[in-house]
Design an enzyme around this catalytic site. Structure first.
Site, PDB file in Angstrom:
ATOM      1  NE  ARG A  48      23.816  27.130  45.915  1.00  0.00           N
ATOM      2  CZ  ARG A  48      22.807  26.670  45.951  1.00  0.00           C
ATOM      3  NH1 ARG A  48      22.818  25.289  44.941  1.00  0.00           N
ATOM      4  NH2 ARG A  48      21.583  27.173  46.262  1.00  0.00           N
ATOM      5  CB  SER A  50      22.424  26.195  50.671  1.00  0.00           C
ATOM      6  OG  SER A  50      23.023  24.999  49.949  1.00  0.00           O
ATOM      7  CE  LYS A 124      19.075  20.162  41.496  1.00  0.00           C
ATOM      8  NZ  LYS A 124      17.743  19.442  41.580  1.00  0.00           N
ATOM      9  CG  ASP A 125      22.257  23.625  41.417  1.00  0.00           C
ATOM     10  OD1 ASP A 125      21.369  23.618  40.949  1.00  0.00           O
ATOM     11  OD2 ASP A 125      22.508  23.710  42.625  1.00  0.00           O
ATOM     12  CB  SER A 177      12.071  22.304  38.305  1.00  0.00           C
ATOM     13  OG  SER A 177      12.354  21.942  37.103  1.00  0.00           O
ATOM     14  NE  ARG A 179      14.393  18.374  35.724  1.00  0.00           N
ATOM     15  CZ  ARG A 179      14.163  17.688  36.760  1.00  0.00           C
ATOM     16  NH1 ARG A 179      13.338  16.399  36.572  1.00  0.00           N
ATOM     17  NH2 ARG A 179      14.328  17.833  37.966  1.00  0.00           N
ATOM     18  NE  ARG A 180      12.416  18.481  40.332  1.00  0.00           N
ATOM     19  CZ  ARG A 180      13.150  18.859  41.399  1.00  0.00           C
ATOM     20  NH1 ARG A 180      12.868  20.229  42.128  1.00  0.00           N
ATOM     21  NH2 ARG A 180      14.170  18.377  42.128  1.00  0.00           N
ATOM     22  NE  ARG A 197      14.823  30.371  43.131  1.00  0.00           N
ATOM     23  CZ  ARG A 197      15.773  31.040  43.009  1.00  0.00           C
ATOM     24  NH1 ARG A 197      15.360  32.326  42.676  1.00  0.00           N
ATOM     25  NH2 ARG A 197      17.052  30.856  43.495  1.00  0.00           N
ATOM     26  N   GLY A 198      14.087  28.496  47.335  1.00  0.00           N
ATOM     27  CA  GLY A 198      14.832  28.590  48.980  1.00  0.00           C
ATOM     28  C   GLY A 198      15.753  27.089  48.845  1.00  0.00           C
ATOM     29  CB  VAL A 200      16.221  21.016  51.596  1.00  0.00           C
ATOM     30  CG1 VAL A 200      15.188  20.025  51.815  1.00  0.00           C
ATOM     31  CG2 VAL A 200      16.891  20.722  49.964  1.00  0.00           C
ATOM     32  CB  THR A 202      13.466  27.550  52.862  1.00  0.00           C
ATOM     33  OG1 THR A 202      14.559  28.272  53.824  1.00  0.00           O
ATOM     34  CG2 THR A 202      12.520  28.929  52.556  1.00  0.00           C
ATOM     35  NE  ARG A 203      13.533  24.340  47.218  1.00  0.00           N
ATOM     36  CZ  ARG A 203      14.042  23.754  46.038  1.00  0.00           C
ATOM     37  NH1 ARG A 203      13.281  23.046  45.183  1.00  0.00           N
ATOM     38  NH2 ARG A 203      15.328  23.783  45.970  1.00  0.00           N
ATOM     39  CB  CYS A 290      16.593  27.892  34.835  1.00  0.00           C
ATOM     40  SG  CYS A 290      17.863  27.186  35.814  1.00  0.00           S
TER      41      CYS A 290
END
Length: 357
Positions: A48, A50, A124-125, A177, A179-180, A197-198, A200, A202-203, A290
């Protein structure tokens, strides 16, 4: 393509004799003509685009070439940055547009088509069932698997024993998420959640601009990017169970590419393979995606594999955790067995709700 076999990276020190053999083999293969007259190197690696993904890929390749500089000088590896749908679409939850596999779909299409030779991912992705013809060739040593909270107001006092207490009543949490979200709501049902989203940076920028009061990120990613100083709270697994595969880098390859699979298996971290096998088996049995609030975290202590699993409703009103222990060689069985136990103890309505979602 004949791939260059590299030495195992598990050993902290490699003998000069081993390095000389690799260097000699590299030189021999770089000058050898293939039947088609094409050069055997470089090996093309997909990633990716990113910053975190590129850091992981480049660090992985650096580790390989650091122990044998001739590989770097030969240009043994060629990086291919690939844009994925998961990176391009930041306005919807992954569950709404196809799930976590969207971070690997285009990369794996390139791998199947032969445009790249292998791909480096955040484990995890990756979807639990890879596309036909592809396999997970190796997993690298796990970074810290825990989640972290980043606060907009960094002046508040934080109690590590009760980390959520620092959040004001009705605080808005930027999060994508489930889960979180489910685990936080199970402890603080007053909290509100908005999509964030985005990558690290960006967030973090959106957080500082006032988009939300706090957000959560994987500690591993922040550490890898040299941004651990942005962390306000590190959540222990009993406070926030991590995602399956969190903190682990995985490498995928074509199943038929036996030489490259052999090369990559030589640099695998056995502990990362065992814990990730258990976690991914748990996820696969529960049909985790997800849209499912599922956590899975395995670790090896004194030679014993311990796997903790969690399943919850998205609103946090239902949440159970279970644990199983056994031998690392039984990782896959343990993951499946624990998932079956979790499923038995979870109301059928919870799973029906996930399917409708």
């Amino acid at each position: 393509m004949n791939e260059l076999k590299l030495p195992s990276m598990n050993a902290s020190v490699l003998s000069s004799d081993a390095l000389q053999k690799v260097a000699a083999e590299a030189v021999r293969r770089s000058h050898a003509a293939s039947p088609s007259g094409q050069r055997k190197l470089p090996l093309r690696v997909g990633s990716r685009a990113s910053p975190l993904a590129l850091w992981q890929t480049r660090t992985f390749l650096t580790r390989l070439t650091r122990f044998c500089p001739v590989l770097r000088d030969m240009g043994a590896f060629q990086e291919h940055q690939i844009s994925t749908e998961g990176d391009r679409n930041l306005t919807q939850r992954l569950a709404e547009i196809g799930g976590k596999g969207l971070f690997a779909k285009e990369i794996h299409e390139a791998l199947v088509a032969g445009r790249i030779d292998f791909a480096v991912h955040s484990l995890k992705d990756l979807e639990t069932n890879l596309p036909p013809g592809l396999v997970l060739a190796c997993t690298l040593k796990r970074e810290d698997a825990r989640d972290a909270i980043i606060l907009r107001d960094r002046t508040v006092r934080v109690d590590p024993a009760d980390p959520y207490a620092c959040l004001p009543e009705g605080a808005l949490i930027g999060c994508a998420s489930v889960r979180r979200q489910a685990q936080m709501l199970s402890r603080r049902p007053d909290l509100r959640f908005g999509l964030l989203r985005g990558n690290v940076q960006t967030r973090l920028d959106k957080l500082q601009a006032g988009a939300c009061d706090a957000t959560l990120l994987a500690l591993a990613g922040l550490r890898r990017l040299g941004m651990e100083d942005r962390v306000d709270i590190v959540l222990e697994p009993d406070q926030m169970l991590p995602a399956a595969g969190q903190g682990i880098v995985g490498v995928t390859v074509r199943e038929s590419d036996t030489e490259l699979r052999e090369l990559l298996s030589a640099i695998e971290d056995p502990e990362a393979r065992a814990v990730s096998t258990a976690e991914r088996a748990l996820l696969a049995e529960l049909d985790g995606s997800c849209r499912t609030p599922i956590g899975g975290y395995a670790r090896i202590e004194n030679g014993v594999l311990k796997l903790t699993g969690m399943i919850a409703s998205e609103d946090g009103t239902f949440l159970i955790r279970r644990e199983i222990t056994g031998a690392p060689l039984e990782a896959a069985r343990m993951g499946t067995e624990l998932a079956e136990e979790l499923r038995r103890d979870t109301p059928a309505a919870i799973f029906a709700e996930m399917i409708r979602a």
